[in-house]
Write a protein that holds these residues in place. Sequence first.
Motif, PDB file in Angstrom:
ATOM      1  N   ALA A 299      -4.260  -0.885  -4.526  1.00 51.90           N
ATOM      2  CA  ALA A 299      -3.518  -0.310  -3.907  1.00 51.90           C
ATOM      3  C   ALA A 299      -3.270  -0.695  -2.426  1.00 51.90           C
ATOM      4  N   LEU A 300      -4.336  -1.043  -1.789  1.00 50.86           N
ATOM      5  CA  LEU A 300      -4.204  -1.368  -0.329  1.00 50.86           C
ATOM      6  C   LEU A 300      -3.260  -2.841  -0.470  1.00 50.86           C
ATOM      7  N   SER A 301      -3.607  -3.712  -1.498  1.00 52.13           N
ATOM      8  CA  SER A 301      -2.899  -5.033  -1.407  1.00 52.13           C
ATOM      9  C   SER A 301      -1.246  -4.692  -1.943  1.00 52.13           C
ATOM     10  N   TRP A 302      -0.994  -3.717  -2.513  1.00 60.70           N
ATOM     11  CA  TRP A 302       0.646  -3.217  -2.572  1.00 60.70           C
ATOM     12  C   TRP A 302       0.943  -2.861  -1.234  1.00 60.70           C
ATOM     13  N   ALA A 303       0.273  -2.043  -0.519  1.00 66.73           N
ATOM     14  CA  ALA A 303       0.583  -1.881   0.946  1.00 66.73           C
ATOM     15  C   ALA A 303       1.036  -2.922   1.651  1.00 66.73           C
ATOM     16  N   ASN A 304       0.187  -4.058   1.836  1.00 63.79           N
ATOM     17  CA  ASN A 304       0.199  -5.234   2.542  1.00 63.79           C
ATOM     18  C   ASN A 304       1.275  -6.035   1.957  1.00 63.79           C
ATOM     19  N   ALA A 305       1.694  -6.255   0.638  1.00 60.61           N
ATOM     20  CA  ALA A 305       2.668  -6.863   0.249  1.00 60.61           C
ATOM     21  C   ALA A 305       4.085  -6.287   0.490  1.00 60.61           C
ATOM     22  N   CYS A 306       3.954  -5.014   0.345  1.00 59.62           N
ATOM     23  CA  CYS A 306       5.265  -4.066   0.723  1.00 59.62           C
ATOM     24  C   CYS A 306       5.565  -3.718   2.263  1.00 59.62           C
ATOM     25  N   GLY A 307       4.615  -4.225   3.029  1.00 62.17           N
ATOM     26  CA  GLY A 307       4.732  -4.085   4.515  1.00 62.17           C
ATOM     27  C   GLY A 307       4.568  -2.452   4.761  1.00 62.17           C
ATOM     28  N   ARG A 308       3.716  -1.898   4.314  1.00 65.94           N
ATOM     29  CA  ARG A 308       3.590  -0.668   4.726  1.00 65.94           C
ATOM     30  C   ARG A 308       2.148  -0.419   5.294  1.00 65.94           C
ATOM     31  N   GLY A 309       1.854   0.674   6.272  1.00 67.74           N
ATOM     32  CA  GLY A 309       0.468   0.729   6.924  1.00 67.74           C
ATOM     33  C   GLY A 309      -0.243   1.623   6.071  1.00 67.74           C
ATOM     34  N   VAL A 310      -1.448   1.824   6.203  1.00 67.44           N
ATOM     35  CA  VAL A 310      -2.327   2.556   5.453  1.00 67.44           C
ATOM     36  C   VAL A 310      -3.271   3.669   6.280  1.00 67.44           C
ATOM     37  N   ILE A 311      -3.308   4.935   6.055  1.00 66.53           N
ATOM     38  CA  ILE A 311      -4.422   5.704   6.458  1.00 66.53           C
ATOM     39  C   ILE A 311      -5.400   5.910   5.298  1.00 66.53           C
ATOM     40  N   ALA A 312      -6.583   5.278   5.649  1.00 64.88           N
ATOM     41  CA  ALA A 312      -7.855   5.232   4.810  1.00 64.88           C
ATOM     42  C   ALA A 312      -9.000   5.714   5.285  1.00 64.88           C
TER      43      ALA A 312
END
Length: 387
Positions: A299-312
């Motif tokens: 899921a984190l790789s999808w966030a990077n691919a889509c240009g979205r930050g993450v609160i993890a």
Amino acid sequence: MRLALLAPLPPLQNGIADYAQAWMTAVRAAGVEVVVPPQQQGQWDTADAGFWQGIDGVHAELGGGRGPEFLALEQLRARFPQLPLSATVHDPERLVWRSPSLPRGPGRWLAAAPRPLPQLLALSQDRRTLARERALARRLDALVTLTRSGGQVLAERLQVGADKVHFIAHGNGVFAPQALPDTVPLQLLYFGFLYPGKGIEDLLDALARVRRQRPDAAVRLTLAGGSAPELAFGRRGDYVAGLRERARRLGIGDWIQWRLDLPAAQIVPCVQAHHAMLLPYRDSKKLALLGRMRGTSGALSWANACGRGVIASDARAFAEEVSHGNGDVFAQGDSAALAERITALLDAPARAAEWAAGAAALGQQRQWPRIAARFAALFASLQEGRR
């Protein structure tokens, strides 16, 4: 080069199967012929001499509590001493975490029993399992981890040279950038398979805390992902129904949108329709008795691919993965801390844009063609080394 891939693949519903499918497509595009070996009753057929004589190397995807790939690597090393063997280890600091052989007698019943009996069985067998993992690791030509910290703990625990362990990050797709939503409310997304251990309960508790503190806050959460994943230790009841009931009890049902079993074609639009992704995972306390999981998340790789930050959370190796200006970290299991991160984003929405820029830059570095080229170079070097 003709490479055999030992890995779970779709239609199996788990993150490693999804990774393996994307990996195979990318590595083929990089010029490596990737083939999937035959199977017999759920195990890889390593005795088919006609197939294996035409293979130049073998790569396995290890993780998720699966044993067939581990067993196949043991058998292949015994039968073909000169064949280059490598593996990506998705859950370091161990290769397989529990005995890869099917238990007999009472052990067979325990392996299929409800939690925590399968974990207790794994713990009872741990010394022998670890010895087998170390023996196999010494006989493999290369081990790949998706995080740097994963590589460090894997080399230490399995007692292999650091030069045998290679860090190659989780690849991601190549997609057109999309600006953040320019409207309120703040759109937050949990994306991934839904099952216990992902900390989704903590996320709901955090959202309820935000609502109590700020009843008029403009926040919406989307829970998207697979509702029926393949799990190594089984599942307990209707998990999604339990989440719905928890959200209702907490009084936040109207803040939540459900997008279960999201079709692949809708993943990118879904991720890009949000301001940030939330990954509140928890490390398993039972598995912690066996070792430290220092992997990452698809899921984190999808966030990077889509240009979205993450609160993890700080589970797995998320602190490492969210250290590129692409998000923020909180202590796993601390719903109050997660609520603070959400409130801070409400107060300073420009942070989402900063994280998005960091995520997009990281995603560009980790696009599958670049990652696949590194794997292709690794396989060529292993083949040359065996010569």
